[in-house]
Design an enzyme around this catalytic site. Structure first.
Site, PDB file in Angstrom:
ATOM      1  N   VAL A  51       0.835  -1.199   0.000  1.00 41.34           N
ATOM      2  CA  VAL A  51       0.000   0.000   0.000  1.00 41.34           C
ATOM      3  C   VAL A  51       0.877   1.259   0.000  1.00 41.34           C
ATOM      4  O   VAL A  51       0.435   2.328  -0.409  1.00 41.34           O
ATOM      5  CB  VAL A  51      -0.975  -0.024   1.206  1.00 41.34           C
ATOM      6  CG1 VAL A  51      -0.215   0.151   2.512  1.00 41.34           C
ATOM      7  CG2 VAL A  51      -2.059   1.035   1.065  1.00 41.34           C
ATOM      8  N   LYS A  52       2.128   1.142   0.428  1.00 32.69           N
ATOM      9  CA  LYS A  52       3.038   2.289   0.480  1.00 32.69           C
ATOM     10  C   LYS A  52       3.366   2.841  -0.901  1.00 32.69           C
ATOM     11  O   LYS A  52       3.881   3.946  -1.030  1.00 32.69           O
ATOM     12  CB  LYS A  52       4.329   1.934   1.219  1.00 32.69           C
ATOM     13  CG  LYS A  52       4.120   1.553   2.665  1.00 32.69           C
ATOM     14  CD  LYS A  52       3.549   2.731   3.444  1.00 32.69           C
ATOM     15  CE  LYS A  52       3.366   2.385   4.896  1.00 32.69           C
ATOM     16  NZ  LYS A  52       4.158   3.168   5.780  1.00 32.69           N
ATOM     17  N   ASP A  53       3.044   2.092  -1.964  1.00 38.62           N
ATOM     18  CA  ASP A  53       3.222   2.626  -3.313  1.00 38.62           C
ATOM     19  C   ASP A  53       2.377   3.887  -3.506  1.00 38.62           C
ATOM     20  O   ASP A  53       2.794   4.814  -4.203  1.00 38.62           O
ATOM     21  CB  ASP A  53       2.796   1.593  -4.364  1.00 38.62           C
ATOM     22  CG  ASP A  53       3.790   0.461  -4.534  1.00 38.62           C
ATOM     23  OD1 ASP A  53       4.845   0.471  -3.874  1.00 38.62           O
ATOM     24  OD2 ASP A  53       3.497  -0.451  -5.337  1.00 38.62           O
TER      25      ASP A  53
END
Length: 129
Positions: A51-53
């Site tokens: 999700v850090k993308d």
């Protein structure tokens, strides 16, 4: 080299285009009423695997649009997590250098992934924070 503002790499376009999955058995197992649906957004299916993308992309796009990242400038971040991998992936796609300050205790796998994307790793003392 193309201007960073003139195009968006395919990897950046893929971020956030993750599938939603309805979870039936979980709801049944925990007695969730039939009229309640539980859906899971499969963020691990992002190109960088996290999700850090999403926040990394938002930061990079903002930096490109404001001119904070231009040819000859380097993105530097201190992280032990997936955000650094996202930055390295986006830097490789757009063509800007990335340096990651990473605790020396980070896994070899994480270090290899960062290097594969071309990031320079600066190891910090894990005991000094």
């Amino acid at each position: 080299m193309l201007s960073m503002k003139s195009y968006t790499p395919a990897v950046a376009l893929a971020i956030g285009q993750t599938t939603c999955l309805r979870i039936h058995r979980f709801a049944e197992r925990f007695g969730v009423p039939d009229e309640v649906e539980i859906w899971l957004k499969m963020e691990w299916a992002n190109p960088g695997g996290s999700v850090k993308d999403r926040p990394a992309l938002a930061i990079v796009e903002s930096a490109i649009s404001t001119g904070s990242i231009t040819e000859g400038k380097t993105l530097i971040d201190s992280t032990s997590g997936n955000t650094g991998i996202s930055y390295a992936m986006l830097g490789a796609a757009w063509g800007f250098p990335v340096e990651i300050v990473l605790p020396g205790s980070a896994s070899e796998e994480r270090k290899r992934i960062l290097r594969i994307f071309g990031a320079r790793i600066i190891e910090s003392d894990p005991l000094e924070g």
